[in-house]
Design an enzyme around this catalytic site. Sequence first.
Site, PDB file in Angstrom:
ATOM      1  N   CYS A 108       7.413   4.065   5.752  1.00 46.88           N
ATOM      2  CA  CYS A 108       6.739   3.974   4.653  1.00 46.88           C
ATOM      3  C   CYS A 108       7.657   3.501   3.346  1.00 46.88           C
ATOM      4  O   CYS A 108       6.930   2.823   2.466  1.00 46.88           O
ATOM      5  CB  CYS A 108       5.974   5.141   4.299  1.00 46.88           C
ATOM      6  SG  CYS A 108       6.945   6.369   3.799  1.00 46.88           S
ATOM      7  N   CYS A 167       0.742  -1.179  -0.042  1.00 48.44           N
ATOM      8  CA  CYS A 167       0.048  -0.067   0.056  1.00 48.44           C
ATOM      9  C   CYS A 167       0.834   1.245   0.038  1.00 48.44           C
ATOM     10  O   CYS A 167       0.637   2.307  -0.887  1.00 48.44           O
ATOM     11  CB  CYS A 167      -0.926  -0.160   1.170  1.00 48.44           C
ATOM     12  SG  CYS A 167      -2.176   1.299   1.451  1.00 48.44           S
ATOM     13  N   CYS A 168       1.931   1.308   0.782  1.00 53.76           N
ATOM     14  CA  CYS A 168       2.790   2.507   0.856  1.00 53.76           C
ATOM     15  C   CYS A 168       3.781   2.616  -0.539  1.00 53.76           C
ATOM     16  O   CYS A 168       3.792   3.718  -0.833  1.00 53.76           O
ATOM     17  CB  CYS A 168       3.998   2.366   2.342  1.00 53.76           C
ATOM     18  SG  CYS A 168       3.145   2.947   3.915  1.00 53.76           S
ATOM     19  N   CYS A 180      -3.448   4.087   9.636  1.00 52.27           N
ATOM     20  CA  CYS A 180      -2.239   3.796   9.997  1.00 52.27           C
ATOM     21  C   CYS A 180      -1.640   4.493  11.267  1.00 52.27           C
ATOM     22  O   CYS A 180      -0.414   4.517  11.496  1.00 52.27           O
ATOM     23  CB  CYS A 180      -1.367   3.500   8.942  1.00 52.27           C
ATOM     24  SG  CYS A 180      -2.075   2.577   7.490  1.00 52.27           S
ATOM     25  N   GLY A 237      12.792  15.925   6.180  1.00 50.15           N
ATOM     26  CA  GLY A 237      12.776  16.281   7.806  1.00 50.15           C
ATOM     27  C   GLY A 237      13.138  15.087   8.796  1.00 50.15           C
ATOM     28  O   GLY A 237      12.907  14.940   9.834  1.00 50.15           O
ATOM     29  N   CYS A 289      -1.115   8.396   7.269  1.00 48.47           N
ATOM     30  CA  CYS A 289      -2.664   8.010   6.949  1.00 48.47           C
ATOM     31  C   CYS A 289      -3.483   7.888   8.027  1.00 48.47           C
ATOM     32  O   CYS A 289      -2.978   7.066   8.946  1.00 48.47           O
ATOM     33  CB  CYS A 289      -2.652   6.996   5.931  1.00 48.47           C
ATOM     34  SG  CYS A 289      -1.940   7.478   4.219  1.00 48.47           S
TER      35      CYS A 289
HETATM   36  S1  SF4 Z   1       0.461   4.709   5.618  1.00 45.59           S
HETATM   37 FE1  SF4 Z   1      -1.369   3.164   5.425  1.00 45.59          FE
HETATM   38  S2  SF4 Z   1      -2.808   3.881   4.247  1.00 45.59           S
HETATM   39 FE2  SF4 Z   1      -1.009   5.233   3.798  1.00 45.59          FE
HETATM   40  S3  SF4 Z   1      -0.121   4.362   2.365  1.00 45.59           S
HETATM   41 FE3  SF4 Z   1       0.937   3.477   3.953  1.00 45.59          FE
HETATM   42  S4  SF4 Z   1      -0.242   1.550   4.606  1.00 45.59           S
HETATM   43 FE4  SF4 Z   1      -1.519   2.808   3.040  1.00 45.59          FE
END
Ligand code: SF4
Length: 241
Positions: free
Chosen positions: A225, A114-115, A201, A138, A198
């Site tokens: 991420c 997802c990231c 998360c 940063g 996000c």
């Molecule tokens: S922080 Fe969570 S929702 Fe955002 S991109 Fe990464 S896994 Fe996906």
Amino acid sequence: MSLLSNKDDLKELVEKLNFKEKVERSKELLRESYAKYGDFLVVANSLGKDSVAVWDLAKRVNPKIRGFIVTTRYKPPQTVRFMNDVVSRYPELKVYKNDDPIGERLYENEPDKCCDILKVIPVKQAIQEMHVKCWVTGLRCTEGRTRTDFKEVEERDKGLIKLNPILIWKEREVWQYLALYQVPVNPLYAEGYRSLGCAPCTKITNDDNERAGRWIGTSKCGGECGIHTRPLKTNVAGDGI
Ligand code: SF4
């Protein structure tokens, strides 16, 4: 000697330098880098407290410095409003977002994927489209377990310099800077968050680790991420350029 080639013991400097000395060092790193890379130096602004401090420092060094923001469909509404406000004040901040369809609740089942899709790909796109030779972040080495071995100037991707000008700042010093220079921050900090991402998360925790509220319940807990750990100087399909 140029600060860009310093071999200083950063862990020692975290404790040794006072707030004013750290601010001066950060500005000098930015000044020297801007003198070297000019408009190919670009600030990555995640809209978190560290990023807005770096953005403010960069604008004091030269108001012409450009930047980019990577946002996702899962950012909290407070962050989206804050982003719109920041971009209206600084139109030289370009926003990148990947709206490709992805699996439902991918963030739960495969957060790394997802990231990769929602964050790493748009960062690669920004670096390509803005012709970046030096990107500014940063990152801070006191932020959590995954951030202890970075340097102020790095070249993890050949031909792409990463500048981490506030690497040796403590969390308290970031807040000190933002208060002293009256830099606006994301209102979510007032609710108790210490590290923002996000919505699905990111949680409020009382853990000492600043990033402990990120990806709770997954293998990524307190982690990254991917934009600081994956190769970035590639095209968006992942092939080397
Ligand atoms: S922080 Fe969570 S929702 Fe955002 S991109 Fe990464 S896994 Fe996906």
